[in-house]
Design a protein around this motif. Structure first.
Motif, short mmCIF file in Angstrom:
data_model
loop_
_atom_site.label_atom_id
_atom_site.label_comp_id
_atom_site.label_asym_id
_atom_site.label_seq_id
_atom_site.Cartn_x
_atom_site.Cartn_y
_atom_site.Cartn_z
N GLN A 120 0.87 -1.10 -0.01
CA GLN A 120 0.00 0.09 0.12
C GLN A 120 0.94 1.24 0.02
O GLN A 120 0.54 2.27 -0.65
CB GLN A 120 -0.88 -0.06 1.32
CG GLN A 120 -2.41 -0.68 1.03
CD GLN A 120 -3.11 0.13 0.00
OE1 GLN A 120 -3.26 1.14 0.17
NE2 GLN A 120 -3.73 -0.84 -0.73
N CYS A 123 2.32 1.63 -3.34
CA CYS A 123 1.38 2.32 -4.43
C CYS A 123 0.99 3.59 -4.07
O CYS A 123 0.63 4.53 -5.01
CB CYS A 123 -0.17 1.35 -4.17
SG CYS A 123 -1.42 1.79 -5.14
N THR A 142 -2.47 -7.42 -7.46
CA THR A 142 -2.90 -5.94 -8.02
C THR A 142 -3.45 -5.26 -6.67
O THR A 142 -4.25 -5.58 -6.12
CB THR A 142 -4.14 -6.04 -8.94
OG1 THR A 142 -3.58 -6.65 -10.10
CG2 THR A 142 -4.30 -4.51 -9.52
N ASN A 144 -4.62 -1.52 -5.37
CA ASN A 144 -5.26 -0.22 -5.43
C ASN A 144 -5.20 0.52 -4.38
O ASN A 144 -5.33 0.36 -3.25
CB ASN A 144 -6.96 -0.40 -5.98
CG ASN A 144 -6.92 -1.52 -7.10
OD1 ASN A 144 -6.86 -0.63 -8.42
ND2 ASN A 144 -7.16 -2.62 -6.98
N CYS A 145 -4.82 2.20 -4.77
CA CYS A 145 -4.77 2.79 -3.49
C CYS A 145 -5.47 4.33 -4.17
O CYS A 145 -5.34 4.68 -5.20
CB CYS A 145 -3.49 3.19 -3.05
SG CYS A 145 -2.30 3.40 -4.07
N ASN A 152 -3.98 5.18 -7.78
CA ASN A 152 -2.96 4.45 -8.54
C ASN A 152 -3.18 2.94 -8.36
O ASN A 152 -4.11 2.36 -7.67
CB ASN A 152 -1.67 4.81 -7.67
CG ASN A 152 -0.41 4.14 -8.45
OD1 ASN A 152 -0.43 4.07 -9.79
ND2 ASN A 152 0.54 3.43 -7.79
N VAL A 153 -2.40 2.24 -9.12
CA VAL A 153 -2.50 0.74 -9.38
C VAL A 153 -1.16 0.26 -9.19
O VAL A 153 -0.65 0.52 -10.29
CB VAL A 153 -3.40 0.23 -10.48
CG1 VAL A 153 -3.51 -1.35 -10.38
CG2 VAL A 153 -4.79 0.87 -10.32
N LEU A 154 -0.86 -0.50 -8.25
CA LEU A 154 0.45 -1.14 -8.46
C LEU A 154 0.27 -2.63 -8.79
O LEU A 154 -0.42 -3.45 -8.13
CB LEU A 154 0.99 -1.08 -6.88
CG LEU A 154 2.19 -1.87 -6.78
CD1 LEU A 154 3.43 -1.32 -7.23
CD2 LEU A 154 2.66 -1.90 -5.02
N TYR A 156 2.12 -6.25 -8.34
CA TYR A 156 3.30 -6.95 -7.69
C TYR A 156 3.41 -8.37 -8.10
O TYR A 156 2.44 -9.35 -7.95
CB TYR A 156 3.00 -6.90 -6.14
CG TYR A 156 4.15 -7.25 -5.37
CD1 TYR A 156 5.29 -7.17 -5.35
CD2 TYR A 156 3.67 -8.25 -4.19
CE1 TYR A 156 6.11 -7.62 -4.38
CE2 TYR A 156 4.57 -8.68 -3.41
CZ TYR A 156 5.76 -8.44 -3.53
OH TYR A 156 6.98 -9.09 -2.73
#
Length: 288
Positions: A120, A123, A142, A144-145, A152-154, A156
């Motif tokens: 988090q 992100c 995936t 989301n934050c 944003n979308v990270l 991993y």
């Protein structure tokens, strides 16, 4: 009869064509490569400058804004030994699963992937991708934050760029895309401690994108990685030394100048450094 001025012009034009020099009236297509090479990817400098200000303690690849016990800059809490590789594009480190608020009781899990809170944080810092160098392809999350300016979308994933093969090529391709494409969000690669596997991935990236020599890349890796027992030490060095840069993933000189560190990589030592302005703040809550 040809006039002297006309004769002089033809002689100069012929010499220019033979030598490869530019000639007035030469088609734009013939001049495009040199012009393109001198131009940086749109938006790259702005994004890199923003992250350089954000992580002001990372003035060299040997600086860290998180120490070996996961103490330092709160924005990347959950990581350890957080260092820059390519300015604003690639950062490396380890997972903090053994210290402070992130300590896990299960010994085996301490050598596992990043915890949800750490993901988090990355992100929220605006990272596009994070890779666990000891993970496998089954690891894929995936995240989301919400951020101050939107969301944003990270992504991993488990990826092993320290080893030759498809994972390494994919890792370098993603970095190339982040530099040259429209999305300049940074990437984080980590192992357990932020020493060995992530260091090999970083050294290979420096060889690919910054043109450093094999021996300088090995010296860089050694400066931040305690020696391994043999044959692991020699194998790790060979993974760096035997890498051949991929021609189609080469950067323009303009992009290199933006993302690459211009200082010496030989004879340096890794340090933990926070900006002086943050030195009076308690370690666990320091921020830039």
């Amino acid at each position: 009869m040809m006039k002297p001025a006309e004769r002089a012009f033809l002689i100069c034009a012929a010499f220019a064509l033979i030598s490869g020099a530019a000639v007035v009236g030469l088609p734009l297509a013939a001049r495009a490569p040199a012009q393109e090479a001198a131009t940086a990817s749109p938006g790259l400098s702005t994004s890199v400058d923003a992250y350089s200000r954000r992580y002001a303690g990372l003035s060299t690849p040997f600086d860290s804004i998180m120490d070996d016990r996961g103490t330092g800059f709160a924005g990347v809490a959950g990581t350890r030994n957080f260092r820059v590789v390519l300015r604003g594009i690639l950062y490396r480190g380890g997972a903090n699963n053994a210290y402070g608020d992130f300590r896990l009781a299960d010994q085996k899990r301490r050598q596992g992937p990043l915890q949800a809170r750490a993901l988090q944080n990355l992100c929220k810092e605006g990272f596009a991708d994070a890779f666990f160098a000891y993970g496998n392809r089954a690891l894929h999350e995936t995240v989301n934050c919400a951020r101050d300016r939107g969301s944003n979308v990270l992504s991993y994933r488990g990826l092993r760029p320290q080893s030759p093969g498809s994972d390494r090529r994919e890792f370098l391709r993603i970095l190339h895309d982040q530099i040259t494409g429209p999305d300049h969000r940074p990437v984080f690669v980590h192992c357990w401690n932020g020493y060995h596997a992530s260091g090999i991935a970083a050294a290979v990236a420096l060889r690919q994108f910054c043109g450093i020599s094999a021996e300088d890349a090995v010296a860089y890796w050694k400066s931040e990685a305690p020696s391994l027992p043999e044959p692991a030490q020699t194998k790790s060095i060979d993974q760096i030394r035997n890498f051949s840069p991929i021609p189609e993933l080469t950067l323009t000189p303009a992009d290199q100048k933006i993302v690459c560190y211009g200082g010496a990589l030989v004879g340096q030592k890794a340090v933990y450094r926070l900006p002086k302005a943050a030195s009076a703040t308690p370690a666990r809550t320091r921020s830039l």
